[in-house]
Structures are given as structure tokens and as C-alpha cells.
Design an enzyme around this catalytic site. Structure first.
Site, PDB file in Angstrom:
ATOM      1  N   CYS A  56      44.324  39.081  62.424  1.00  0.00           N
ATOM      2  CA  CYS A  56      44.948  39.206  60.944  1.00  0.00           C
ATOM      3  C   CYS A  56      46.333  39.343  60.982  1.00  0.00           C
ATOM      4  O   CYS A  56      47.076  40.070  61.907  1.00  0.00           O
ATOM      5  CB  CYS A  56      44.454  40.529  60.441  1.00  0.00           C
ATOM      6  SG  CYS A  56      45.079  40.881  58.657  1.00  0.00           S
ATOM      7  N   VAL A 131      42.235  45.246  56.941  1.00  0.00           N
ATOM      8  CA  VAL A 131      43.002  45.758  57.989  1.00  0.00           C
ATOM      9  C   VAL A 131      44.395  45.270  57.752  1.00  0.00           C
ATOM     10  O   VAL A 131      44.649  44.309  57.105  1.00  0.00           O
ATOM     11  CB  VAL A 131      42.505  44.933  59.546  1.00  0.00           C
ATOM     12  CG1 VAL A 131      41.305  45.730  59.891  1.00  0.00           C
ATOM     13  CG2 VAL A 131      42.267  43.502  59.335  1.00  0.00           C
ATOM     14  N   TYR A 194      47.976  30.544  53.236  1.00  0.00           N
ATOM     15  CA  TYR A 194      46.568  30.996  52.674  1.00  0.00           C
ATOM     16  C   TYR A 194      46.388  30.325  51.135  1.00  0.00           C
ATOM     17  O   TYR A 194      45.216  29.791  50.919  1.00  0.00           O
ATOM     18  CB  TYR A 194      46.314  32.491  52.294  1.00  0.00           C
ATOM     19  CG  TYR A 194      46.166  33.229  53.501  1.00  0.00           C
ATOM     20  CD1 TYR A 194      44.873  33.519  53.746  1.00  0.00           C
ATOM     21  CD2 TYR A 194      47.225  33.958  54.523  1.00  0.00           C
ATOM     22  CE1 TYR A 194      44.567  34.199  55.105  1.00  0.00           C
ATOM     23  CE2 TYR A 194      46.871  34.423  55.417  1.00  0.00           C
ATOM     24  CZ  TYR A 194      45.522  34.798  55.900  1.00  0.00           C
ATOM     25  OH  TYR A 194      45.352  35.282  56.951  1.00  0.00           O
TER      26      TYR A 194
HETATM   27  N1  LIG Z   1      46.259  45.702  52.872  1.00  0.00           N
HETATM   28  C1  LIG Z   1      47.094  44.655  53.567  1.00  0.00           C
HETATM   29  C2  LIG Z   1      46.695  43.103  53.431  1.00  0.00           C
HETATM   30  C3  LIG Z   1      45.968  42.813  54.630  1.00  0.00           C
HETATM   31  C4  LIG Z   1      45.078  41.705  54.681  1.00  0.00           C
HETATM   32  O1  LIG Z   1      45.108  40.831  53.660  1.00  0.00           O
HETATM   33  N2  LIG Z   1      44.130  41.650  55.631  1.00  0.00           N
HETATM   34  C5  LIG Z   1      42.999  40.572  55.506  1.00  0.00           C
HETATM   35  C6  LIG Z   1      42.963  40.188  56.918  1.00  0.00           C
HETATM   36  S1  LIG Z   1      44.118  39.085  57.549  1.00  0.00           S
HETATM   37  C7  LIG Z   1      42.032  41.391  55.315  1.00  0.00           C
HETATM   38  O2  LIG Z   1      41.334  42.306  55.955  1.00  0.00           O
HETATM   39  N3  LIG Z   1      41.117  40.888  54.294  1.00  0.00           N
HETATM   40  C8  LIG Z   1      39.852  41.209  53.912  1.00  0.00           C
HETATM   41  C9  LIG Z   1      38.870  40.436  54.543  1.00  0.00           C
HETATM   42  O3  LIG Z   1      39.004  39.579  54.887  1.00  0.00           O
HETATM   43  O4  LIG Z   1      37.498  40.728  54.027  1.00  0.00           O
HETATM   44  C10 LIG Z   1      48.274  44.847  52.866  1.00  0.00           C
HETATM   45  O5  LIG Z   1      49.144  45.721  53.145  1.00  0.00           O
HETATM   46  O6  LIG Z   1      49.131  43.941  52.110  1.00  0.00           O
END
Ligand SMILES: N[C@@H](CCC(=O)N[C@@H](CS)C(=O)NCC(=O)O)C(=O)O
Length: 326
Positions: A56, A131, A194
Site C-alpha cells: 500500500c 492500512v 487509481y
Molecule cells: N486511511 C488512509 C487511506 C489508505 C488506503 O486507501 N489504503 C488502502 C490500501 S493502499 C486500503 O487499505 N484499502 C482498503 C482495501 O483495499 O480493502 C488514509 O489515511 O487516507
């Protein structure tokens, strides 16, 4: 806000991968850990656990900050399996025997799926499970999943535990410049890849990829006369850009259709990517095996066959970059 815009704090990949538009999950866990404990949680070596994925890019920004500051021992790291598990109709981050411990659980927190940590903090929580996540181990409390605040707090509140010569990655005098460039990078590059990759229409894709490459062209200019993005040192601005660049040619170029140019086609961006890769504290935060397995396996609608693209050769990152002269 249009479908193309994404606010800092939303769970970017979850939103983008699970909905046609960019659905916004408010940043739900934003408690702070402070040096003086005034927030109710005090900085303490070994008290907290950072849950992250090597794949990530948002987690990578926190891992990099921890690494540059020398906080590895103070804040232990728990790495989830690169391949998410399909649970109740959704792909979820989980620990496994290989990445975690016996029974596929994190040996310290005793959880299998990351969502258990979120539910322990808020049983009625239905938002995104993402995460990075920082947990107070003794109580199991999820302190924060806000990558931006986490990065800032590691640099400031955690300084007492940082190594003595640790850099200040968000120096007062450079903050306005760092914020300005970080905002441009966030919209067009960090989220842009993305947006392109999950676009559900040609027009959405075209807008994303145009903005992305226009921004990369501008960054190429900027980095052809200066070694780092802001000032003469590595700052938070670099930690925003670099995790996207390091994933670009192996993943975003093909998997997310960001293929107008590769990073290795840009002399300055490619030199910069190698320069930082070869800087102490960076190399050990990159795991291409996790990065590739995560992206190529998880996004079923983009890559249903789960075929992992072979290239490029990571050894190219170790070639001389010549940027010391800048
Ligand atoms: N919560 C984070 C965003 C982090 C994020 O988008 N992480 C992705 C992975 S790159 C994630 O865990 N997505 C949930 C999933 O893929 O189920 C922030 O501070 O903006």
C-alpha cells in the site's frame, strides 16, 4: 465535488475498487499520540503497533517516515498478507500463517482480519477498513488510520525516540512549499493512478491519465534542476511522490493503464526514483513481491486471471543515478 476528486483521508483504493465513482469514507479514526500525553495517549516505545501492507502506497509513506527517523524499534510493524481474503462479500486485509503467525493471526494483537481491530474500536463501524492503522496494544484500541497525521506525528511528537541525527522531514520554513506540491501530487499522481485504473468510462480514464502525465511532465522539469522536490533535503513532499513512482513501472503502467510513458522514460524522475531507492532507509521498505501480488491479485475486474506481469528488472534501480551533482 466531482467524481474525479478525492479528498485526503478517504480510503482511496477501497473506494475506487469497490464503486464506480469515488465513494468517500470519512477518516474515522483520528486520535493522536503526543509527546506530553495531553491527547490521552503518550509516546512510548513498544506501546503501539503499526499495521501495514508492503503493497500500500499510503502505508508506505508512514513506514518510510518511521524508517528515516529510526523509529523501527519504538514502533513495531505488523505486515498483512499481500493478498486480501474474500470475507462477507468484500476483500479484506488479513494476517496469514506466512504474514502474521500461527492460526493466521497477528501474534501480538491476536486478530486475523484487520476489520476486527476496527470493530473492537467501534462495533457499529461500517466504513472502509484500511492500512495503515496504529493500535494501542494493551487495550487493542485503534488510534488512527490517518496516514497524513501519522506521518506528521512521527516527525514531531515521536522525535524524542528518533535517532539523534534523524532528518526533519516537515521543517517549519518549508511547509508552505511542501503542502503546495503535495496537494498537486495527491490529486493528480497518488490518486490519479487509481482513478485511471478503476475508471468505468473512457472519459473518466482520459481525464485521469491526462492530468497524471501533465503533472509528471511538470515534476520532470522541477526535478531536472533540483535533487529533491523542496529545498535541499528529503521532505514529506518526496515521501508523497516516491511511493507512487516506485510502483509505477511494475504496476501502474500496465495494470492501471498508465502507459503514455514509463517513469524510466523520464531522465530526472527515473534518476530521482533510483537516488531515493539507494538512500539508506528507503530500500528496505520496498517489497516488489508484495506490491505485485497485491495489485495483480486483488483487482479482479481489472485482472481476472491474476496473471502477474514479469517486468521490469528491479536491479535497474541500483544503477548509478548521478544526481549528487545537483
Ligand atoms: N486511511 C488512509 C487511506 C489508505 C488506503 O486507501 N489504503 C488502502 C490500501 S493502499 C486500503 O487499505 N484499502 C482498503 C482495501 O483495499 O480493502 C488514509 O489515511 O487516507
Amino acid at each position: 465535488m466531482s467524481e474525479d476528486q478525492t479528498k485526503p483521508g478517504e480510503t482511496v483504493s477501497a473506494a475506487a475498487s469497490k464503486t464506480a465513482e469515488h465513494e468517500r469514507a470519512p477518516q474515522a479514526f483520528t486520535d493522536r499520540i503526543t509527546a506530553d500525553g495531553s491527547s490521552g495517549r503518550r509516546v512510548e516505545a513498544g506501546r503501539y503497533r503499526l499495521i501495514a501492507s508492503w503493497a500500500c502506497p499510503w502505508a508506505h509513506r508512514v513506514i518510510l517516515t518511521r524508517s528515516l527517523l529510526g523509529l523501527q524499534e519504538a514502533i513495531p510493524l505488523a505486515i498483512v498478507d499481500p493478498v486480501q481474503e474474500f470475507l462477507d462479500g468484500d476483500y479484506q486485509w488479513v494476517f496469514s500463517e506466512e504474514h502474521g503467525g500461527p492460526g493466521g493471526k497477528d501474534p501480538v494483537l491476536g486478530v486475523h482480519a484487520l476489520r476486527e481491530v476496527y470493530w473492537a474500536a467501534r462495533p457499529d463501524y461500517t466504513g472502509g477498513i484500511s492500512v495503515p492503522a496504529l493500535v494501542d496494544v494493551a487495550s487493542g484500541h485503534l488510534v488512527s488510520n490517518d496516514f497524513e497525521q501519522l506521518t506528521r506525528d512521527l516527525n514531531s511528537e515521536w522525535r524524542q525516540l528518533a535517532r539523534p541525527d534523524a532528518p526533519d522531514i516537515y521543517p517549519e520554513a518549508l511547509r508552505a512549499d511542501i503542502d503546495a506540491v503535495a496537494q498537486e501530487i495527491y490529486q493528480d499522481v497518488n490518486v490519479g493512478v487509481y482513478r485511471a485504473g478503476f475508471a468505468k468510462s473512457q472519459a473518466t480514464y482520459d481525464r485521469a491519465v491526462d492530468a497524471l502525465f501533465t503533472r509528471l511532465d511538470a515534476l520532470e522539469e522541477r526535478l531536472s534542476t533540483s535533487r529533491y522536490l523542496v529545498g535541499e533535503q528529503i521532505t514529506e513532499a518526496d515521501l508523497r511522490l516516491w511511493p507512487t513512482l516506485i510502483r509505477f513501472d511494475p504496476v501502474y503502467h500496465g495494470h492501471f493503464k498508465c502507459n503514455i510513458r514509463r517513469i524510466s522514460d523520464y531522465p530526472a524522475l527515473w534518476g530521482y526514483t533510483r537516488d531515493l531507492y539507494q538512500t539508506p532507509g528507503f530500500t528496505e521498505t520496498v517489497d516488489f513481491e508484495h506490491i505485485k501480488r497485491h495489485y495483480y491479485y486483488t483487482h479482479e475486474m481489472v485482472n481476472p486471471g491474476r496473471i502477474i506481469a514479469r517486468g521490469p528488472d528491479p536491479a535497474e534501480l541500483l544503477t548509478p543515478h548521478g544526481r549528487e551533482k545537483l
